[in-house]
Every structure is written in C-alpha cells, then in structure tokens.
Scaffold this active site. Structure first.
Site, PDB file in Angstrom:
ATOM      1  N   HIS A   1      -5.833  -2.673  -6.481  1.00  0.00           N
ATOM      2  CA  HIS A   1      -5.484  -1.347  -6.954  1.00  0.00           C
ATOM      3  C   HIS A   1      -6.719  -0.655  -7.494  1.00  0.00           C
ATOM      4  CE1 HIS A   1      -3.987  -4.460  -9.772  1.00  0.00           C
ATOM      5  NE2 HIS A   1      -4.754  -3.819 -10.639  1.00  0.00           N
TER       6      HIS A   1
ATOM      7  N   ASP B   1       0.809  -1.223   0.000  1.00  0.00           N
ATOM      8  CA  ASP B   1       0.000   0.000   0.000  1.00  0.00           C
ATOM      9  C   ASP B   1       0.844   1.277   0.000  1.00  0.00           C
ATOM     10  OD1 ASP B   1      -2.275  -1.684   0.223  1.00  0.00           O
ATOM     11  OD2 ASP B   1      -1.879  -1.843   2.364  1.00  0.00           O
TER      12      ASP B   1
HETATM   13  P1  IMP Z   1      -3.012 -12.827   2.975  1.00  0.00           P
HETATM   14  O1  IMP Z   1      -2.087 -12.352   1.910  1.00  0.00           O
HETATM   15  O2  IMP Z   1      -4.465 -12.589   2.651  1.00  0.00           O
HETATM   16  O3  IMP Z   1      -2.743 -14.241   3.400  1.00  0.00           O
HETATM   17  O4  IMP Z   1      -2.737 -11.941   4.287  1.00  0.00           O
HETATM   18  C1  IMP Z   1      -1.539 -12.039   5.033  1.00  0.00           C
HETATM   19  C2  IMP Z   1      -1.088 -10.673   5.539  1.00  0.00           C
HETATM   20  O5  IMP Z   1      -0.710  -9.859   4.441  1.00  0.00           O
HETATM   21  C3  IMP Z   1      -2.189  -9.897   6.270  1.00  0.00           C
HETATM   22  O6  IMP Z   1      -1.591  -9.145   7.300  1.00  0.00           O
HETATM   23  C4  IMP Z   1      -2.742  -8.977   5.209  1.00  0.00           C
HETATM   24  O7  IMP Z   1      -3.331  -7.825   5.740  1.00  0.00           O
HETATM   25  C5  IMP Z   1      -1.464  -8.649   4.456  1.00  0.00           C
HETATM   26  N1  IMP Z   1      -1.720  -8.262   3.065  1.00  0.00           N
HETATM   27  C6  IMP Z   1      -2.004  -9.068   2.028  1.00  0.00           C
HETATM   28  N2  IMP Z   1      -2.169  -8.353   0.907  1.00  0.00           N
HETATM   29  C7  IMP Z   1      -1.951  -7.067   1.231  1.00  0.00           C
HETATM   30  C8  IMP Z   1      -1.934  -5.846   0.480  1.00  0.00           C
HETATM   31  O8  IMP Z   1      -2.146  -5.804  -0.739  1.00  0.00           O
HETATM   32  N3  IMP Z   1      -1.670  -4.720   1.206  1.00  0.00           N
HETATM   33  C9  IMP Z   1      -1.399  -4.744   2.538  1.00  0.00           C
HETATM   34  N4  IMP Z   1      -1.395  -5.846   3.258  1.00  0.00           N
HETATM   35  C10 IMP Z   1      -1.665  -7.011   2.618  1.00  0.00           C
END
Ligand code: IMP
Length: 503
Positions: free
Chosen positions: A52, A24
């Site tokens: 996005h 982000d």
């Molecule tokens: P997952 O990728 O859904 O398994 O989430 C694992 C960790 O990565 C969590 O803390 C999510 O909030 C973070 N996360 C996954 N994708 C993003 C993103 O695009 N932006 C910020 N955090 C992310």
C-alpha cells in the site's frame, strides 16, 4: 473531510474490509478511513506480497507489512500483524526504519508470536518455481509467500517466536532445510546461486556453495531480527479475543477473494484465504465475531496481476502476454503507447489507456496490471464470501470513457464439463462464475453496453449530483449483483468519498 456515517457502524464492534476481486481495489483508503473509528487494526492474511502506498510529509512510500492503520498509531490505536500473516522480518524492519526517520512512532504495533516466518529459503523456492518453463508459473510476487505457507502445512514451518529462542531456531531450521536441500540438489546450481544473490536474499549473505543455504548465517541474522523486534512480539490472538465486543476492531484484508487459496481462481491464487473467514482466523478470532463486512468492488473495470484466466480482459491474450512479460514496465509502455486512451478503438491499447488512467501498476512488483471490464458473474460468486455490503471504488477512472461494458453473464464454450451434479455443455449460460480454470478459460462474456458520462466526477460530494448515466450504472450493478452499496469513491483522497443516503 468526509465523516464516517454513524449508521454504517451502529452496533458494530468488529468490522472487516475485504476485496471482492483480485486485489488492488483501493482497500487501503478505506482501512485508513475506518481506522479513525477503530481501537485495534489487525491484519490476518498475506504478507509482503501486498503493498500500500502511504504519503508521509509529501514523500510517497510503498509499505508491505505494516498495517495501513500505522499512521494512526499516535492516537493510541493498536496495530496488529496477526498469526495468519506470512511475516518477513527484514521487510518490517526496513519499514519501521522509514517510520523512525520520518519521526513517527510505532509503539503500538504488535506482531503475533505465532505468525508464519518467511525466510530466504522460501524466497529461493518461490523464485525457482517461477523461473521454470514448464507452464507452472503463477506470476507470484516472488516474496516467498507460497513456500512459507507450504512449510506451515507440511509441519516444518518456523514462527516469529522462534527468532527469540536460538536453540529451537537451530533445530527447526535444520529440519526445514534438510528437505529443501534434497530438492535443491536436483536443480541448476548456477540458477540457485544467482537467485541467492538477490537483495531480498541478503545479496548472497545466506548462500553456501555446497549446502546452498548457510545455517549459521541464517540463525545469526534471525536472532538479530528477533532482538530488534522482541518488544513487539506478543500473544495477539489473546489480545484480539479479549477485545471482542469491548473494543472497536477493524480487520484489514489483503489481496482479494478471487486470489483466496480456498475460494479463488485456483491455482492462480495466493497462499492464504483472503475471505472474511480467513481474515478472522488469521487475526485469532472467529468469523461470527465479525459484525459487519464491507466488500470493496472496483468499478467499472477490474484488474489482475500475474497469470490466470480473465474473461473480460480488454485486449485478451495480447494484453495478458504484454503485462506478464518481465520486460514490460510502466515507462516502456508510456514510450510505446503515448496516446493510449480510455476510448482507443484497439482493445489492447484501450486497456493500456484504462491502466494509465487508474495508475494500475503494482505497488509491490511495479508490474502493469491486466485490465478488464467489470465482471458480474465473478462478483456474484465473490459475494458468497464477503456478504453483500459493498463499497465501489475508482469510479472517476472511467470519467472520460465514452462507452462502458459490463459483463452480465458468460456463455460457456468449452467441452462438456461436470461440476458435481451440474453439467456444462457448449452454450450453457452462467450468471455466477465457476472459478475452475478449466471452466473460466472457456467463458465468453456477454456484455451490456452503457454510454459513459464524460464529465469529471472527482469533486462531487453526493450521489444526487453524480451524472445520470453514472447513477444508473451504479444502480444497475447494485440490482444485478444484489449489492447493498454503502460508499462510493471518486478519487484517491479521503475527501473523495460519497455516502449512499439510504444504506
Ligand atoms: P504470491 O502471493 O506472491 O504467491 O502470488 C500469487 C498470485 O497472487 C500472483 O498472481 C500475484 O500477482 C497475486 N498477488 C499477490 N499479492 C497481490 C496483491 O497484493 N495484489 C494483486 N495481486 C497479488
């Protein structure tokens, strides 16, 4: 319109853009900026957990899977979803429908036949794990990303190509589900049924009362997805390899290095390697084929979504609890803290003020992002995996902030801890972060304090015109973290980019 300074891409055939923080940071804007230069724009990591925002014809859409370069499709550029992506066909098909509705083409989109397939069982496993109360929550996006990669490494995963061959789809699926059913049999059947009713899981269409997951319904749905996407499914690894050195390739990172499964703040990370290495591999090429990498650094604050240590978090644990509470929304926050400002005396409220000034609410989950001051120990650590060429973004967010803190080092304040031959004792200074949770949670930031510039910067076009305090701050960060800053971003638009004159 800001043009890409030619010197940045001299001799470059493959360029990578990665985020040096927890995602982000405004990567999408720069992927879009450099997409004009590229012939091929490829994703290699992540999946529908990324998000996005794209504005088409005055309407704002949040896309998760289509590469950011898709808007340049009509210019003959090729967009690739590489083998390392956790691919959920339902989401891509929905996004392509939006593009069709808006009269845009996507003929040049290619999907790796060997990308990992996300299926309802992955979303179910992700959500079950996140609903547990044993402290193992990661705060995932609930998109099934982790379990899809787990299946890949457990050698029971399915790939995009399996959607094109019903027999092998059935065989692999049976094997995949057999393991899951053994686990599911020990869990709360009502919770399983409830999760299976979620719209991301076909609103119950794949639920089976005794087997939990209905093989036939899954096979039929994925067969149809395969037919819908058939013409886009290709050997993109070969395509990328053939392009190296001959075409201009832009690799679009997802999430950020601090969320990398290999190098991030484990276990509070995503399930793919968000470093340049992971990105190249997931696009089907080698890291040495990448000629230049730009690491995106949000400045002078940072954000994090989900659980995990965040030493410079403004408002500390109170902020973490508030942001991670599923009941907290942007609207509730606005109602309860209408006057939160970037200068509030109460750090918790100041964090909200910064979040609001920076529109820091999740594109995928809509969750409020935790906000903190720029953390140089973490940045110094990340740069090992991105290199030192950097783009600073969102500089305008703190335009009205009267006082800015930058964390220059940590004081470790926990029990004795060994990292290989290094020993940490209470009081040890750390200039470079050690991303172990056991260390991070005891790190007390040491700050250097700067006065703000309190002036609008979003129309400024050159470094020389920026307020003195801001220029000094940029040069301080460059010096302290040994950054070679090439571009600055002072707003969401393409025009709001400032090229550093010498780099
Ligand atoms: P997952 O990728 O859904 O398994 O989430 C694992 C960790 O990565 C969590 O803390 C999510 O909030 C973070 N996360 C996954 N994708 C993003 C993103 O695009 N932006 C910020 N955090 C992310």
């Amino acid at each position: 319109m800001t043009l890409i300074p030619a010197r940045l891409l001299n001799g470059v055939s493959t360029l990578a853009i990665v985020c040096t923080q927890w995602g982000d940071t405004g990567k999408g804007k720069f992927v879009d900026f450099f997409a004009e230069w590229a012939d091929i724009i490829a994703r290699g990591t992540g999946g529908a957990n990324a998000g996005h925002t794209i504005v088409i014809g005055g309407k704002t859409y949040v896309f998760h899977l289509v590469p950011s370069g898709i808007l340049h499709d009509s210019a003959g550029k090729i967009n690739v979803i590489g083998n390392g992506v956790a691919f959920d066909p339902r989401i891509l098909i929905e996004e392509l429908a939006i593009l069709t509705q808006e009269g845009m083409s996507f003929n040049n989109l290619s999907i790796a036949h060997n990308a990992r397939l996300v299926m309802p069982q992955h979303i179910l496993m992700d959500r079950l794990r996140e609903s547990s109360r044993d402290g193992s929550r990661i705060g995932t996006t609930g998109r099934g990303i982790g379990p899809a990669y787990v299946d890949h490494y457990a050698r029971v995963g399915l790939t995009v190509n399996d959607m094109l061959n019903v027999d092998s789809l059935r065989r692999k699926l049976e094997r995949n589900l057999a393991e899951k059913r053994k686990l599911l049999a020990h869990l709360d059947p009502l919770l399983i049924q409830q999760i299976m009713g979620h719209p991301h899981l076909g609103s119950g269409a794949f639920y089976h009362p005794s087997k939990f997951l209905d093989d036939d319904a899954l096979i039929e749905q994925y067969r149809v997805y395969g037919q819908t996407l058939r013409l886009l499914i290709k050997d993109t690894d070969q395509m990328l390899r053939d392009a190296i050195g001959k075409k201009r390739v832009l690799l679009e990172g997802a999430q950020g290095i601090l969320l990398s499964i290999d190098y991030g703040t484990y276990p509070f990370v995503t399930a793919s390697d968000c470093s340049v290495q992971g990105l190249a591999r997931g696009a089907g090429i080698r890291e040495r084929h990448v000629d230049r990498t730009f690491g995106i650094v949000k400045a002078f604050y940072m954000t994090r979504v989900g659980e995990g240590p965040f030493p410079t978090e403004i408002g500390g644990d109170e902020s973490a609890r508030w942001c991670n509470d599923p009941l907290t929304t942007k609207d509730i926050e606005a109602k309860l803290f209408p006057n939160a400002s970037v200068n509030s005396d109460d750090p918790f409220v100041q964090g909200i003020g910064i979040r609001r000034a920076g529109y820091e609410y999740g594109a995928t989950t809509r969750r409020p992002r935790r906000t903190g001051w720029l953390d140089l120990p973490l940045l110094r650590y990340s740069l090992r995996y991105s290199g030192h060429d950097a783009i600073l973004t969102k500089l305008d967010v703190l335009d009205q902030c009267e006082m800015i803190r930058i964390c220059t080092s940590y004081r470790y304040d926990g029990p004795r801890y060994h990292i290989g031959e290094q020993q940490l004792d209470p009081g040890t200074t750390l200039r470079v972060a050690i991303p172990h949770t056991e260390v991070m949670r005891y790190c007390i930031p040491r700050y250097q304090i700067f006065s703000g510039w309190c002036r609008n910067t979003s129309d400024i076009k050159t470094f020389g015109e920026l307020p003195t305090q801001l220029r000094e701050l940029i040069l301080f960060v460059a010096r302290e973290a040994e950054l070679n800053i090439v571009l600055l971003s002072v707003g969401p638009d393409r025009e709001q980019i400032i090229a550093m004159e010498t780099n």
